[in-house]
Write a protein that holds these residues in place. Structure first.
Motif, mmCIF file in Angstrom:
data_model
loop_
_atom_site.group_PDB
_atom_site.id
_atom_site.type_symbol
_atom_site.label_atom_id
_atom_site.label_comp_id
_atom_site.label_asym_id
_atom_site.label_seq_id
_atom_site.Cartn_x
_atom_site.Cartn_y
_atom_site.Cartn_z
ATOM 1 N N ASN A 1 0.824 -1.206 0.000
ATOM 2 C CA ASN A 1 0.000 0.000 0.000
ATOM 3 C C ASN A 1 0.863 1.264 0.000
ATOM 4 O OD1 ASN A 1 -2.739 1.311 0.400
ATOM 5 N ND2 ASN A 1 -1.679 2.063 2.212
ATOM 6 N N ARG A 2 1.996 1.248 0.718
ATOM 7 C CA ARG A 2 2.880 2.413 0.730
ATOM 8 C C ARG A 2 3.450 2.680 -0.658
ATOM 9 N NH1 ARG A 2 5.908 0.851 4.478
ATOM 10 N NH2 ARG A 2 7.591 -0.019 3.219
ATOM 11 N N ASN A 3 3.889 1.633 -1.355
ATOM 12 C CA ASN A 3 4.412 1.810 -2.711
ATOM 13 C C ASN A 3 3.309 2.212 -3.678
ATOM 14 O OD1 ASN A 3 7.443 0.871 -2.892
ATOM 15 N ND2 ASN A 3 6.443 -0.598 -1.533
ATOM 16 N N TYR A 4 2.128 1.675 -3.468
ATOM 17 C CA TYR A 4 1.006 2.065 -4.337
ATOM 18 C C TYR A 4 0.683 3.545 -4.184
ATOM 19 C CZ TYR A 4 -3.857 2.777 -5.622
ATOM 20 O OH TYR A 4 -5.023 3.284 -6.148
ATOM 21 N N PHE B 1 7.841 6.825 -19.647
ATOM 22 C CA PHE B 1 7.962 7.093 -18.216
ATOM 23 C C PHE B 1 6.584 7.125 -17.556
ATOM 24 C CE2 PHE B 1 8.240 10.247 -14.732
ATOM 25 C CZ PHE B 1 9.077 9.529 -13.887
ATOM 26 N N LYS B 2 5.621 7.753 -18.230
ATOM 27 C CA LYS B 2 4.262 7.797 -17.694
ATOM 28 C C LYS B 2 3.650 6.398 -17.618
ATOM 29 C CE LYS B 2 3.335 12.468 -19.408
ATOM 30 N NZ LYS B 2 2.492 13.314 -20.280
ATOM 31 N N ASP B 3 3.927 5.606 -18.653
ATOM 32 C CA ASP B 3 3.389 4.241 -18.644
ATOM 33 C C ASP B 3 4.040 3.396 -17.542
ATOM 34 O OD1 ASP B 3 1.776 2.112 -20.055
ATOM 35 O OD2 ASP B 3 3.793 1.242 -20.228
ATOM 36 N N GLN B 4 5.321 3.636 -17.296
ATOM 37 C CA GLN B 4 6.011 2.905 -16.222
ATOM 38 C C GLN B 4 5.406 3.252 -14.860
ATOM 39 O OE1 GLN B 4 10.183 3.681 -16.066
ATOM 40 N NE2 GLN B 4 10.543 2.281 -14.332
ATOM 41 N N LEU B 5 5.115 4.534 -14.640
ATOM 42 C CA LEU B 5 4.470 4.915 -13.386
ATOM 43 C C LEU B 5 3.090 4.280 -13.251
ATOM 44 C CD1 LEU B 5 5.357 8.739 -13.136
ATOM 45 C CD2 LEU B 5 6.388 6.833 -11.890
ATOM 46 N N LYS B 6 2.353 4.238 -14.336
ATOM 47 C CA LYS B 6 1.011 3.643 -14.287
ATOM 48 C C LYS B 6 1.072 2.144 -14.012
ATOM 49 C CE LYS B 6 -3.269 3.247 -16.940
ATOM 50 N NZ LYS B 6 -3.387 1.792 -16.741
ATOM 51 N N LYS C 1 2.034 1.539 -10.417
ATOM 52 C CA LYS C 1 0.884 1.818 -9.558
ATOM 53 C C LYS C 1 -0.098 0.659 -9.555
ATOM 54 C CE LYS C 1 -2.179 4.445 -11.403
ATOM 55 N NZ LYS C 1 -3.340 3.508 -11.528
ATOM 56 N N ASP C 2 -0.413 0.137 -10.721
ATOM 57 C CA ASP C 2 -1.356 -0.982 -10.803
ATOM 58 C C ASP C 2 -0.778 -2.252 -10.187
ATOM 59 O OD1 ASP C 2 -3.059 0.736 -12.110
ATOM 60 O OD2 ASP C 2 -2.454 0.070 -14.125
ATOM 61 N N TYR C 3 0.533 -2.435 -10.322
ATOM 62 C CA TYR C 3 1.185 -3.626 -9.764
ATOM 63 C C TYR C 3 1.042 -3.670 -8.242
ATOM 64 C CZ TYR C 3 5.052 -6.642 -8.318
ATOM 65 O OH TYR C 3 5.820 -7.616 -7.723
ATOM 66 N N TYR C 4 1.405 -2.592 -7.586
ATOM 67 C CA TYR C 4 1.344 -2.576 -6.120
ATOM 68 C C TYR C 4 -0.094 -2.553 -5.612
ATOM 69 C CZ TYR C 4 6.362 -1.927 -5.899
ATOM 70 O OH TYR C 4 7.725 -2.122 -6.003
ATOM 71 N N ARG C 5 -1.005 -1.969 -6.369
ATOM 72 C CA ARG C 5 -2.405 -2.022 -5.954
ATOM 73 C C ARG C 5 -2.942 -3.447 -6.032
ATOM 74 N NH1 ARG C 5 -6.688 0.801 -9.778
ATOM 75 N NH2 ARG C 5 -5.979 -0.978 -11.014
ATOM 76 N N ARG C 6 -2.564 -4.168 -7.083
ATOM 77 C CA ARG C 6 -3.023 -5.548 -7.225
ATOM 78 C C ARG C 6 -2.490 -6.423 -6.099
ATOM 79 N NH1 ARG C 6 -1.554 -6.008 -11.920
ATOM 80 N NH2 ARG C 6 0.488 -6.990 -11.691
ATOM 81 N N TYR C 7 -1.224 -6.281 -5.763
ATOM 82 C CA TYR C 7 -0.657 -7.109 -4.690
ATOM 83 C C TYR C 7 -1.118 -6.650 -3.307
ATOM 84 C CZ TYR C 7 2.238 -9.975 -7.668
ATOM 85 O OH TYR C 7 2.660 -10.893 -8.602
ATOM 86 N N ARG C 8 -1.467 -5.391 -3.150
ATOM 87 C CA ARG C 8 -2.065 -4.963 -1.890
ATOM 88 C C ARG C 8 -3.425 -5.617 -1.695
ATOM 89 N NH1 ARG C 8 -4.930 0.681 -1.611
ATOM 90 N NH2 ARG C 8 -6.207 -0.622 -2.973
#
Length: 229
Positions: A111-114, A154-159, A162-169
């Motif tokens: 959640n912190r990384n997300y 770069f924008k796609d990498q941030l997106k 964000k989705d990666y850490y939200r999914r694992y949270r």
């Protein structure tokens, strides 16, 4: 003649003296209004009574503990681990709380990384990205922020981060709920099988075996393994 009569009387008197104390078992004690008989036991009866008094008293039987499965589930639902404590399975507490601590750490870390990537993505996608500069922390060292304002990769990498850490949270939350229900099921099964008798006579027997030849096969040799339980 008188001498014989005296001897006879003396013998009768001695006989009475030896016979009366052993056969007079009771004497009468008078009180003011009633009479009571006091029985004087002989030496054999007194020895038996003395040995009976010296015997240890039997200890009362303690009730056998049998957990209630309904209570075990309720206790585990109120607070994880209480069901295991109620079932007296204390060795499971490190497993229960270790699993919950691991799940809590996974939820917090993801959640912190997300949140960090979410703020960075919102900042670079806003109308004033240089003011909302949380995304600058994700740039390489000594990089010029102006070069990444219109960088689609770069924008796609941030997106994607964000989705990666939200999914694992979210997955960590689901696993935590699963561990919660597993502790309830474990408490219920332990209570149900608390007095289940498992025989300790578990043995493995290995012995040679020989198959007699037939018209379709020859004689074979091998090992026969059998488990007794």
């Amino acid at each position: 003649m008188i001498q014989y009569v005296v001897r006879f009387c003396v013998g009768i008197g001695l006989l009475l003296l030896t016979w009366l104390p052993g056969h007079c078992f009771a004497q009468t004690v008078r009180t003011d209004s009633t009479e009571a008989q006091v029985v004087v036991p002989d030496s054999a009866v007194a020895a038996v009574l003395a040995s009976a008094d010296s015997l240890p008293l039997p200890l009362p039987e303690l009730p056998v503990f049998k957990p209630d499965p309904t209570k075990a589930v309720l206790y585990s639902a109120i607070f994880p681990g209480l069901g295991q404590i109620y079932n007296r399975k204390y060795w499971k507490l490190p497993l229960v709380y270790g699993a919950f601590m691991g799940c809590a750490y996974a939820i917090t870390w993801n959640n912190r990384n997300y949140q960090d990537y979410l703020e960075a993505y919102k900042g670079i996608m806003s109308e004033k990205p240089l003011e909302n500069n949380s995304w600058i922390d994700f740039l390489p060292a000594n990089a010029n922020p102006d070069d990444y304002l219109n960088d689609a990769n770069f924008k796609d990498q941030l997106k994607r981060s964000k989705d990666y850490y939200r999914r694992y949270r979210d997955l960590s939350v689901i696993i935590t709920v699963g561990v919660y229900f597993i502790t309830m099921i474990d408490a219920y099964v332990d209570a149900q099988l608390f007095d289940f008798d498992i025989s300790p006579d578990l043995s493995l027997r290995v012995e040679p075996v020989m198959t007699q030849p037939t018209s379709y096969s020859s004689r074979t040799y091998g090992l026969n393994c059998s488990i007794k339980f």
